[in-house]
Design a protein around this motif. Structure first.
Motif, PDB file in Angstrom:
ATOM      1  N   TRP A 299       0.846  -1.192   0.000  1.00  0.00           N
ATOM      2  CA  TRP A 299       0.000   0.000   0.000  1.00  0.00           C
ATOM      3  C   TRP A 299       0.884   1.247   0.000  1.00  0.00           C
ATOM      4  O   TRP A 299       2.102   1.168   0.176  1.00  0.00           O
ATOM      5  N   ASP A 300       0.261   2.409  -0.181  1.00  0.00           N
ATOM      6  CA  ASP A 300       0.998   3.664  -0.248  1.00  0.00           C
ATOM      7  C   ASP A 300       0.184   4.754   0.443  1.00  0.00           C
ATOM      8  O   ASP A 300      -0.946   5.042   0.037  1.00  0.00           O
TER       9      ASP A 300
ATOM     10  N   GLN B 164      -0.362   8.605   1.225  1.00  0.00           N
ATOM     11  CA  GLN B 164      -0.008   9.907   0.672  1.00  0.00           C
ATOM     12  C   GLN B 164      -0.764  11.011   1.410  1.00  0.00           C
ATOM     13  O   GLN B 164      -1.820  10.769   1.997  1.00  0.00           O
TER      14      GLN B 164
ATOM     15  N   PRO C  59       7.551  -1.111   6.117  1.00  0.00           N
ATOM     16  CA  PRO C  59       7.508  -0.172   4.993  1.00  0.00           C
ATOM     17  C   PRO C  59       8.688   0.800   5.081  1.00  0.00           C
ATOM     18  O   PRO C  59       9.499   0.732   6.016  1.00  0.00           O
TER      19      PRO C  59
ATOM     20  N   HIS D 104       9.338   8.560   3.958  1.00  0.00           N
ATOM     21  CA  HIS D 104       9.785   9.538   2.970  1.00  0.00           C
ATOM     22  C   HIS D 104      11.217   9.997   3.235  1.00  0.00           C
ATOM     23  O   HIS D 104      11.749   9.848   4.343  1.00  0.00           O
TER      24      HIS D 104
ATOM     25  N   SER E 233       3.940  10.888  -1.091  1.00  0.00           N
ATOM     26  CA  SER E 233       4.010   9.664  -0.299  1.00  0.00           C
ATOM     27  C   SER E 233       4.819   9.912   0.967  1.00  0.00           C
ATOM     28  O   SER E 233       5.928  10.449   0.901  1.00  0.00           O
TER      29      SER E 233
ATOM     30  N   THR F 232       5.459   3.997   2.399  1.00  0.00           N
ATOM     31  CA  THR F 232       5.121   3.069   1.322  1.00  0.00           C
ATOM     32  C   THR F 232       5.519   1.647   1.682  1.00  0.00           C
ATOM     33  O   THR F 232       6.650   1.405   2.104  1.00  0.00           O
TER      34      THR F 232
ATOM     35  N   ASN G 224      -3.586   4.363  -0.774  1.00  0.00           N
ATOM     36  CA  ASN G 224      -3.781   3.701  -2.062  1.00  0.00           C
ATOM     37  C   ASN G 224      -3.549   2.204  -1.925  1.00  0.00           C
ATOM     38  O   ASN G 224      -2.590   1.768  -1.269  1.00  0.00           O
TER      39      ASN G 224
ATOM     40  N   PRO H  77       0.721   0.073  -4.291  1.00  0.00           N
ATOM     41  CA  PRO H  77       1.857   0.897  -3.893  1.00  0.00           C
ATOM     42  C   PRO H  77       2.488   1.597  -5.080  1.00  0.00           C
ATOM     43  O   PRO H  77       2.570   1.049  -6.173  1.00  0.00           O
ATOM     44  N   GLY H  78       2.936   2.824  -4.832  1.00  0.00           N
ATOM     45  CA  GLY H  78       3.608   3.564  -5.873  1.00  0.00           C
ATOM     46  C   GLY H  78       5.095   3.290  -5.842  1.00  0.00           C
ATOM     47  O   GLY H  78       5.546   2.273  -5.301  1.00  0.00           O
TER      48      GLY H  78
ATOM     49  N   GLU I 166       8.971   3.517  -4.714  1.00  0.00           N
ATOM     50  CA  GLU I 166       9.593   3.632  -3.398  1.00  0.00           C
ATOM     51  C   GLU I 166       9.891   5.105  -3.135  1.00  0.00           C
ATOM     52  O   GLU I 166      10.364   5.829  -3.995  1.00  0.00           O
ATOM     53  N   VAL I 167       9.601   5.563  -1.886  1.00  0.00           N
ATOM     54  CA  VAL I 167       9.896   6.949  -1.546  1.00  0.00           C
ATOM     55  C   VAL I 167      11.292   7.046  -0.986  1.00  0.00           C
ATOM     56  O   VAL I 167      11.888   6.063  -0.594  1.00  0.00           O
TER      57      VAL I 167
END
Length: 262
Positions: free
Chosen positions: A133-134, A136, A174, A177, A191, A194, A255, A258-259, A261-262
């Motif tokens: 998941w992500d 934000q 996870p 940022h 994000s 993440t 979300n 997952p987007g 990696e931050v």
């Protein structure tokens, strides 16, 4: 003759019985295995409300969920509320520290039993699918109902953060940022935490603040307001400011996919 036949039969009978006893001894069983089983399923509404799990720092506090009645299985349990205090109008660029959030000591009541505490955002993933998941967050304009109703150019910066993951295998934690993440009013969501695929099951918190620093400030009678120096608001000196309170909305969004990696 009869005596001889009886003796022979008795001898044969004894031999047969002895052989049977040997066969039973060879078939003894002294070790067996059996099976144990437990099945897990995703948490649901019928399983009751979830509880916020504070980061592993002292003091011991109780924190209500951001949305009362949250049941899961994938939910934002806590997010940071940001108050940057009362400031003098200035025509110079200024940076203001966030006022530390206050939390209730466990087992107590009343504001007199609240203490400054690190700010954090927490996600609980009880799906059991390890899909990731992500989390934000985005920021709206700081506005008021006065003439100069927009605090133009105001930005919030997360100076630094750390991860607090409740799990026996920390490799499943996870990531948070990068230092210096900035939120621009009406800008794209950023994000803050993440979980890539296979990670993030359980309770995960991105934390902003140094609890030891907050405790020391709280114990210092010369400090009236305890500030969390890891969340800052910057305001340009050129921005017109009225003598009023400007407010903004932080929107936290989780979300399912997952987007990067931050």
């Amino acid at each position: 003759m009869k005596f001889i036949r009886l003796a022979t039969i008795a001898a044969l009978s004894t031999t047969i019985l002895a052989g049977a006893a040997t066969a039973v001894s060879a078939a003894e069983v002294r070790e067996v295995t059996t099976n144990g089983q437990v099945e897990f399923r995703s948490a649901g509404e019928e399983d009751g409300e979830l509880e916020v799990i504070p980061p592993e720092v002292d003091p011991d506090v109780e924190i209500d969920p951001e949305v009362e009645g949250t049941t899961g299985p994938l939910s934002i349990m806590k997010a940071a509320t940001m108050n940057f205090g009362s400031q003098v109008i200035s025509n110079q660029d200024q940076v203001y520290n966030m006022i530390a959030e206050m939390q209730q000591l466990r087992g107590t009541e009343g504001d007199e039993n609240k203490v400054p505490y690190v700010s954090f955002a927490q996600v609980q993933d009880l799906r059991g699918t390890n899909e990731g998941w992500d989390l934000q967050v985005s920021l709206s304009d700081f506005t008021s109902n006065t003439q100069n109703n927009v605090l133009t150019g105001a930005e919030i910066t997360f100076v630094d953060s750390y991860m607090d993951y409740v799990g026996s295998n920390q490799e499943n934690a996870p990531v948070t940022h990068e230092a210096g993440l900035t939120l621009l009013p009406n800008g794209a969501a950023r994000s803050v935490m993440t979980a890539a695929e296979t990670k993030g099951a359980g309770a995960s918190s991105v934390v902003w603040g140094d609890q030891a620093d907050l405790d020391a400030k709280f114990a210092d009678d010369t400090i009236e307001v305890v500030e969390n120096e890891l969340i800052k608001l910057s305001v340009p000196g050129s921005t017109a400011k009225d003598a009023t309170t400007y407010t903004s909305t932080l929107t936290w969004e989780l979300n399912l996919t997952p987007g990067d990696e931050v």
